[in-house]
Write an enzyme that holds these catalytic residues in place. Structure first.
Site, PDB file in Angstrom:
ATOM      1  N   GLY A  39      -0.986   3.360  -3.541  1.00 19.51           N
ATOM      2  CA  GLY A  39      -1.217   3.696  -4.934  1.00 19.51           C
ATOM      3  C   GLY A  39       0.107   3.952  -5.632  1.00 19.51           C
ATOM      4  O   GLY A  39       1.153   4.072  -4.979  1.00 19.51           O
ATOM      5  N   LEU A  93       5.964   6.520  -2.438  1.00 21.40           N
ATOM      6  CA  LEU A  93       7.064   5.587  -2.693  1.00 21.40           C
ATOM      7  C   LEU A  93       8.237   6.274  -3.393  1.00 21.40           C
ATOM      8  O   LEU A  93       9.332   5.731  -3.419  1.00 21.40           O
ATOM      9  CB  LEU A  93       6.554   4.394  -3.509  1.00 21.40           C
ATOM     10  CG  LEU A  93       5.435   3.599  -2.812  1.00 21.40           C
ATOM     11  CD1 LEU A  93       4.990   2.430  -3.671  1.00 21.40           C
ATOM     12  CD2 LEU A  93       5.860   3.115  -1.435  1.00 21.40           C
TER      13      LEU A  93
HETATM   14 NI    NI Z   1       3.202   9.264  -4.577  1.00 24.45          NI
END
Ligand code: NI
Length: 162
Positions: A39, A93
């Site tokens: 996500g 990320l």
């Molecule tokens: Ni995150």
């Protein structure tokens, strides 16, 4: 992590279907796909808007995760359906190479809109619920280490014994 934009409260989207919004979503999708994310939230690419994307299918970063439908979720709200908490490993990320063991609500309902302004309402549990709660937190300036209650289970994925 450390960028002030990841600590800000993102603004709601007021106009659906605009070129700007579509470009943001495209950039998010490219970023998520190239890094095998489950996500991504718009603040992670420096855009302070309440836009999430998520989806899991044969993801090498989450080999044991069940599939999650590819979704664009705008102006989301989350309702907790059960107070039960489940711990699970998460990555982000914005914190490359790291993983943490994070408590999340086991079962939620989320509502919001897709990129065309169509209403979305779903119930989710397990990894699906985890991903949505993780991404939703990004819209309120919260990164997963801030949710952790055992920092001994935070570290680099190449040395953690997951
Ligand atoms: Ni995150």
């Amino acid at each position: 992590m450390g960028d002030y934009r990841l600590l800000a409260k993102a603004a709601p989207v007021s106009c659906f279907g605009s070129t700007e919004l579509n470009t943001v979503i495209e950039d998010m999708r490219d970023t998520m796909d190239s890094l095998n994310g489950a996500g991504l939230a718009a603040p992670q690419i420096g855009v302070s808007l309440r836009v999430l994307i998520f989806g899991v299918h044969n993801n090498p970063r989450y080999p044991d995760a069940e599939d999650v439908l590819q979704t664009v979720l705008i102006n989301p709200e989350i309702e907790v359906l059960e107070e039960a908490i489940e711990h699970g490993w998460e990555g982000c990320l914005s914190l490359p190479g790291l993983r943490g063991y994070v408590p999340r609500f086991k079962r939620i309902r989320y509502i919001g809109f897709d990129e065309h302004g169509v209403h979305i309402e779903r119930e989710a549990e397990g990894f699906h619920a985890r991903v949505v709660q993780h991404e939703y937190d990004h819209l309120n300036g919260i990164l997963y280490p801030m949710r952790m209650n055992d920092m001994s289970r935070f570290g680099f994925e190449e040395v953690l014994n997951l």
